[in-house]
Design a protein around this motif. Structure first.
Motif, PDB file in Angstrom:
ATOM      1  N   VAL A  36      -3.680  15.820   3.257  1.00 21.61           N
ATOM      2  CA  VAL A  36      -4.550  16.280   2.165  1.00 21.61           C
ATOM      3  C   VAL A  36      -5.778  17.030   2.688  1.00 21.61           C
ATOM      4  N   LEU A  76      -9.737  16.441  -6.284  1.00 18.67           N
ATOM      5  CA  LEU A  76      -8.525  16.000  -5.601  1.00 18.67           C
ATOM      6  C   LEU A  76      -8.853  15.172  -4.371  1.00 18.67           C
ATOM      7  N   SER A  80      -7.570  11.393  -4.083  1.00 24.54           N
ATOM      8  CA  SER A  80      -6.382  11.401  -3.233  1.00 24.54           C
ATOM      9  C   SER A  80      -6.052  10.063  -2.570  1.00 24.54           C
TER      10      SER A  80
END
Length: 117
Positions: A36, A76, A80
Motif C-alpha cells: 500500500v 486510503l 488500509s
C-alpha cells in the motif's frame, strides 16, 4: 496556507518517504502493509510529474484534481491497516502519513501561478 510550489516539494518527499517507509520502519514483508505505501508513493510521484504546478514535467492534471487524489490517498492510507487486515502488525505509519497528507491538502492554496502550456 502553503503554496502549490511548497505542496509540489512535499509531494515528491512524501512519495519517496512512502516508498522507503517499509524498509526504514521494519515492516517490509511483501504484504499489503508494504504494498500500500509503496504503490501510493509511486503513484504520488507519477501524478505529481503531470500536475499543472511547479516542478512538474507535463502540466496535464489540474491542480484541484491532484488535491482530490491526495485527499483520497490519505484516506486510503488511514483505513488500509483495517481494510487489508494488517492492523495487528503495523498501522501507525499509515495513519500518521495519511493524516499529514489530508492536512496538507486542507492547508494548501487551491490555485497556482502556473499556466498550462
Amino acid at each position: 496556507m502553503i503554496s502549490s510550489k511548497v505542496h509540489a516539494i512535499l509531494d515528491y518527499l512524501v512519495g519517496v518517504l512512502l516508498i522507503a517507509a517499509p524498509w526504514i520502519l521494519g515492516f517490509a514483508d511483501n504484504t499489503a502493509a508494504t504494498i500500500v505505501p509503496v504503490a501510493l508513493g509511486a503513484s504520488t510521484i507519477l501524478y505529481s510529474l503531470v500536475t499543472n504546478y511547479e516542478y512538474s514535467i507535463a502540466r496535464i492534471l489540474p491542480f484541484n484534481v491532484h488535491l482530490i487524489i491526495d485527499f483520497m490517498a490519505g484516506v486510503l492510507l488511514i483505513v488500509s491497516p483495517w481494510l487489508f487486515g494488517f492492523s495487528d502488525h503495523v498501522y501507525l505509519p499509515h495513519v500518521i502519513v495519511g493524516i499529514a497528507e489530508i492536512g496538507a491538502v486542507l492547508i494548501t492554496k487551491k490555485t497556482t501561478n502556473v499556466i498550462r502550456t
